[in-house]
Design an enzyme around this catalytic site. Sequence first.
Site, PDB file in Angstrom:
ATOM      1  N   CYS A 175      16.479  54.623  65.687  1.00 15.74           N
ATOM      2  CA  CYS A 175      17.829  55.173  65.626  1.00 15.74           C
ATOM      3  C   CYS A 175      17.981  56.315  66.642  1.00 15.74           C
ATOM      4  CB  CYS A 175      18.180  55.592  64.199  1.00 15.74           C
ATOM      5  SG  CYS A 175      19.963  55.846  63.952  1.00 15.74           S
ATOM      6  N   HIS A 186      17.531  50.517  61.620  1.00 18.81           N
ATOM      7  CA  HIS A 186      16.483  51.119  60.793  1.00 18.81           C
ATOM      8  C   HIS A 186      15.614  50.013  60.197  1.00 18.81           C
ATOM      9  CE1 HIS A 186      17.794  55.369  60.568  1.00 18.81           C
ATOM     10  NE2 HIS A 186      18.986  54.862  60.803  1.00 18.81           N
ATOM     11  N   GLU A 218      12.989  50.302  58.490  1.00 20.84           N
ATOM     12  CA  GLU A 218      12.522  50.719  57.162  1.00 20.84           C
ATOM     13  C   GLU A 218      13.579  50.510  56.081  1.00 20.84           C
ATOM     14  OE1 GLU A 218      14.716  54.383  58.571  1.00 20.84           O
ATOM     15  OE2 GLU A 218      13.608  52.715  59.480  1.00 20.84           O
TER      16      GLU A 218
END
Length: 199
Positions: free
Chosen positions: A79, A180, A182
């Site tokens: 990001c 992202h 994650e």
Amino acid sequence: MTVVVDYEMGNLLSVTKALEELGYKPSVTSDPRKILEEDLVVLPGVGAFRDAVRNLKEKGLFLALKERASLNRPILGICLGMQLFFTKSYEDGEYEGLDLIPGEVVRFQKAPKIPHMGWNNLVPVDTTHELFKNLPDYYVYFVHSYYAQTDSRYVLAYTEYGEKFPAAVRRGSIIGFQFHPEKSGPVGRQILKNLREML
């Protein structure tokens, strides 16, 4: 060993947890020496480009990251972390980046709503690239108002949101995700797993 850079601009917990689940064995650091020593450096980031650069410089991490890149050692930016790789950003002014990948970070002009927040589709430049193998689909999670403009030779995947923008980039050992991983469920986990196998 993998280190996640702590410069007070990222959600370190979610990133380190995702990496741990995939066997990366991450630790969190703001020590410039660790940036140079470890196998993989992960630069997460949420917030303003200007503040991120200031924090990196104050902690001695800005030059450490540039030195690591000059040694062709892997760095993953997520990001804002990816945006910091570029030459400059026009977020609330004009600010220099790490200049590890030529390009500029600009605000969306044609987006239906800002920020771009939620799930969207990756469009790989080459679907056979090892980063994208074994993906159940290409949907990943984004939260951003600015995006990178760079030469197509550095782009691994694009995404459309009113305009086409780079969602994954690479220059040598420098790899960046605007999304992202994650927070991107099975797709994000598989991409991180593929990345580990690439390194």
